[in-house]
Write a protein that holds these residues in place. Structure first.
Motif, PDB file in Angstrom:
ATOM      1  N   LEU A  98      32.881 -20.354 -21.552  1.00  0.00           N
ATOM      2  CA  LEU A  98      33.381 -21.333 -20.590  1.00  0.00           C
ATOM      3  C   LEU A  98      34.094 -20.641 -19.427  1.00  0.00           C
ATOM      4  O   LEU A  98      34.020 -21.114 -18.290  1.00  0.00           O
ATOM      5  CB  LEU A  98      34.322 -22.322 -21.279  1.00  0.00           C
ATOM      6  N   ARG A  99      34.751 -19.532 -19.709  1.00  0.00           N
ATOM      7  CA  ARG A  99      35.404 -18.789 -18.628  1.00  0.00           C
ATOM      8  C   ARG A  99      34.379 -18.325 -17.587  1.00  0.00           C
ATOM      9  O   ARG A  99      34.598 -18.430 -16.374  1.00  0.00           O
ATOM     10  CB  ARG A  99      36.157 -17.582 -19.187  1.00  0.00           C
ATOM     11  N   GLN A 100      33.250 -17.828 -18.067  1.00  0.00           N
ATOM     12  CA  GLN A 100      32.203 -17.367 -17.142  1.00  0.00           C
ATOM     13  C   GLN A 100      31.565 -18.531 -16.397  1.00  0.00           C
ATOM     14  O   GLN A 100      31.237 -18.412 -15.209  1.00  0.00           O
ATOM     15  CB  GLN A 100      31.135 -16.593 -17.921  1.00  0.00           C
ATOM     16  N   ILE A 101      31.384 -19.654 -17.097  1.00  0.00           N
ATOM     17  CA  ILE A 101      30.774 -20.830 -16.464  1.00  0.00           C
ATOM     18  C   ILE A 101      31.654 -21.335 -15.322  1.00  0.00           C
ATOM     19  O   ILE A 101      31.179 -21.572 -14.208  1.00  0.00           O
ATOM     20  CB  ILE A 101      30.552 -21.934 -17.522  1.00  0.00           C
ATOM     21  N   ILE A 102      32.950 -21.495 -15.609  1.00  0.00           N
ATOM     22  CA  ILE A 102      33.863 -21.985 -14.576  1.00  0.00           C
ATOM     23  C   ILE A 102      33.958 -20.999 -13.422  1.00  0.00           C
ATOM     24  O   ILE A 102      34.026 -21.379 -12.249  1.00  0.00           O
ATOM     25  CB  ILE A 102      35.256 -22.241 -15.176  1.00  0.00           C
ATOM     26  N   GLY A 103      33.949 -19.713 -13.740  1.00  0.00           N
ATOM     27  CA  GLY A 103      34.123 -18.695 -12.708  1.00  0.00           C
ATOM     28  C   GLY A 103      32.875 -18.338 -11.935  1.00  0.00           C
ATOM     29  O   GLY A 103      32.946 -17.548 -10.979  1.00  0.00           O
ATOM     30  N   GLU A 104      31.729 -18.924 -12.299  1.00  0.00           N
ATOM     31  CA  GLU A 104      30.459 -18.569 -11.656  1.00  0.00           C
ATOM     32  C   GLU A 104      30.500 -18.620 -10.132  1.00  0.00           C
ATOM     33  O   GLU A 104      30.057 -17.680  -9.456  1.00  0.00           O
ATOM     34  CB  GLU A 104      29.342 -19.464 -12.194  1.00  0.00           C
ATOM     35  N   PRO A 105      31.029 -19.683  -9.509  1.00  0.00           N
ATOM     36  CA  PRO A 105      30.997 -19.742  -8.041  1.00  0.00           C
ATOM     37  C   PRO A 105      32.087 -18.926  -7.355  1.00  0.00           C
ATOM     38  O   PRO A 105      32.085 -18.819  -6.131  1.00  0.00           O
ATOM     39  CB  PRO A 105      31.187 -21.233  -7.746  1.00  0.00           C
ATOM     40  N   GLN A 143      33.998 -31.378 -23.562  1.00  0.00           N
ATOM     41  CA  GLN A 143      34.659 -30.149 -23.141  1.00  0.00           C
ATOM     42  C   GLN A 143      33.766 -29.354 -22.189  1.00  0.00           C
ATOM     43  O   GLN A 143      34.239 -28.821 -21.175  1.00  0.00           O
ATOM     44  CB  GLN A 143      35.018 -29.314 -24.364  1.00  0.00           C
ATOM     45  N   LEU A 144      32.479 -29.313 -22.497  1.00  0.00           N
ATOM     46  CA  LEU A 144      31.555 -28.571 -21.634  1.00  0.00           C
ATOM     47  C   LEU A 144      31.408 -29.264 -20.279  1.00  0.00           C
ATOM     48  O   LEU A 144      31.341 -28.596 -19.238  1.00  0.00           O
ATOM     49  CB  LEU A 144      30.197 -28.449 -22.317  1.00  0.00           C
ATOM     50  N   GLN A 145      31.390 -30.600 -20.277  1.00  0.00           N
ATOM     51  CA  GLN A 145      31.282 -31.297 -19.000  1.00  0.00           C
ATOM     52  C   GLN A 145      32.537 -31.099 -18.158  1.00  0.00           C
ATOM     53  O   GLN A 145      32.462 -31.010 -16.924  1.00  0.00           O
ATOM     54  CB  GLN A 145      31.001 -32.786 -19.225  1.00  0.00           C
ATOM     55  N   ARG A 146      33.691 -31.002 -18.804  1.00  0.00           N
ATOM     56  CA  ARG A 146      34.918 -30.722 -18.055  1.00  0.00           C
ATOM     57  C   ARG A 146      34.876 -29.314 -17.462  1.00  0.00           C
ATOM     58  O   ARG A 146      35.373 -29.079 -16.358  1.00  0.00           O
ATOM     59  CB  ARG A 146      36.148 -30.909 -18.946  1.00  0.00           C
ATOM     60  N   ALA A 147      34.258 -28.380 -18.174  1.00  0.00           N
ATOM     61  CA  ALA A 147      34.072 -27.038 -17.612  1.00  0.00           C
ATOM     62  C   ALA A 147      33.138 -27.096 -16.403  1.00  0.00           C
ATOM     63  O   ALA A 147      33.365 -26.412 -15.394  1.00  0.00           O
ATOM     64  CB  ALA A 147      33.511 -26.093 -18.674  1.00  0.00           C
ATOM     65  N   CYS A 148      32.100 -27.922 -16.490  1.00  0.00           N
ATOM     66  CA  CYS A 148      31.178 -28.083 -15.357  1.00  0.00           C
ATOM     67  C   CYS A 148      31.889 -28.730 -14.176  1.00  0.00           C
ATOM     68  O   CYS A 148      31.621 -28.389 -13.018  1.00  0.00           O
ATOM     69  CB  CYS A 148      29.975 -28.926 -15.770  1.00  0.00           C
ATOM     70  N   LEU A 149      32.782 -29.654 -14.460  1.00  0.00           N
ATOM     71  CA  LEU A 149      33.566 -30.294 -13.402  1.00  0.00           C
ATOM     72  C   LEU A 149      34.477 -29.274 -12.738  1.00  0.00           C
ATOM     73  O   LEU A 149      34.583 -29.225 -11.500  1.00  0.00           O
ATOM     74  CB  LEU A 149      34.372 -31.450 -13.986  1.00  0.00           C
ATOM     75  N   ALA A 150      35.117 -28.428 -13.552  1.00  0.00           N
ATOM     76  CA  ALA A 150      35.960 -27.371 -12.999  1.00  0.00           C
ATOM     77  C   ALA A 150      35.140 -26.414 -12.141  1.00  0.00           C
ATOM     78  O   ALA A 150      35.574 -25.982 -11.065  1.00  0.00           O
ATOM     79  CB  ALA A 150      36.655 -26.616 -14.133  1.00  0.00           C
ATOM     80  N   ARG A 151      33.944 -26.072 -12.604  1.00  0.00           N
ATOM     81  CA  ARG A 151      33.063 -25.194 -11.828  1.00  0.00           C
ATOM     82  C   ARG A 151      32.685 -25.838 -10.498  1.00  0.00           C
ATOM     83  O   ARG A 151      32.656 -25.167  -9.455  1.00  0.00           O
ATOM     84  CB  ARG A 151      31.792 -24.893 -12.637  1.00  0.00           C
ATOM     85  N   ALA A 152      32.411 -27.138 -10.523  1.00  0.00           N
ATOM     86  CA  ALA A 152      31.966 -27.825  -9.311  1.00  0.00           C
ATOM     87  C   ALA A 152      33.034 -27.849  -8.224  1.00  0.00           C
ATOM     88  O   ALA A 152      32.709 -27.901  -7.036  1.00  0.00           O
ATOM     89  CB  ALA A 152      31.534 -29.249  -9.641  1.00  0.00           C
ATOM     90  N   VAL A 153      34.311 -27.821  -8.621  1.00  0.00           N
ATOM     91  CA  VAL A 153      35.383 -27.906  -7.625  1.00  0.00           C
ATOM     92  C   VAL A 153      36.102 -26.574  -7.436  1.00  0.00           C
ATOM     93  O   VAL A 153      37.119 -26.509  -6.756  1.00  0.00           O
ATOM     94  CB  VAL A 153      36.402 -29.007  -7.994  1.00  0.00           C
TER      95      VAL A 153
END
Length: 215
Positions: A98-105, A143-153
């Motif tokens: 999840l750390r990598q997913i959120i930090g991708e952008p 939890q994964l969708q919240r990580a995607c939301l964090a990534r999106a913003v």
């Protein structure tokens, strides 16, 4: 200052899905978009997120016309729009934490001189530090969708598009995601919430449009 589609025409090959669609997303408001499966709501979401080409019409972001899609669009304009997809598992790499997913952008953010903190982003969306070390199969859909939301913003977009972002979630988790998105809108983000669920949009959005009425 708006995200606007004007006379947008788009489709797939020879099949036209959108014909002259107009829609405006305003900062600080949640605009609902309703339509049945196959009606073009997801296509319009992707057009506004600069991920799907249009064959007619224009997309403007804060008064600036977007000349293309994907990497043909200026990076500064791409960063103004975030997108959350329907399926968090289809939208993430199962080999990433999840750390990598959120930090991708955030690589682009660093080049732009900004250094957002992944832990801070995670906490903002109610993800604890221990969850950041887990892989998608080790967390719930919510939890994964919240990580995607964090990534999106992560890069602070002015507009957020939620394309059926709660469709695969249970009612309690849907309420959590809706609340988090409402907080973003209250802070000034313009949100487009796409859903087949009229009841959800009635409670979530400030105003709702049926895609059939937009052409």
């Amino acid at each position: 200052m708006t995200l606007r589609a004007a006379g947008v025409v788009a489709g797939y090959g020879e099949r036209t899905v959108l014909t002259g669609v107009d829609l405006t997303v305003e900062p600080g408001r949640i605009t609902g978009l309703h339509g049945p499966s196959g009606s073009g709501t997801s296509t319009l979401a992707k057009v506004l997120a600069l991920l799907h080409p249009r064959t007619g019409g224009t997309v403007t972001i804060d008064g600036e016309a977007v000349p293309g899609t994907g990497y043909r669009a200026p990076a500064a304009l791409r960063r103004r729009v975030g997108l959350v997809f329907q399926s968090p598992r289809a939208a993430t790499d199962p080999r990433w934490t999840l750390r990598q997913i959120i930090g991708e952008p955030l690589r682009d953010g660093r080049r732009a001189g900004r250094r957002p903190d992944v832990a801070d982003l995670a906490a903002r969306f109610r993800l604890t530090e221990d969850l950041l070390a887990r892989f998608p199969h080790q967390v719930s859909d919510g939890q994964l969708q919240r990580a995607c939301l964090a990534r999106a913003v992560a890069l602070g977009p002015r507009y957020l598009i939620c394309d059926e972002a709660t469709a695969m979630l249970d009612p309690s988790t849907t309420a959590t995601i809706a609340h988090l998105v409402r907080e973003l809108a209250a802070a000034g983000t313009g949100v487009l919430a796409v859903s087949h669920d009229r009841t959800l949009l009635r409670h979530w959005a400030d105003d709702t449009h049926d895609i059939a009425d937009l052409a």
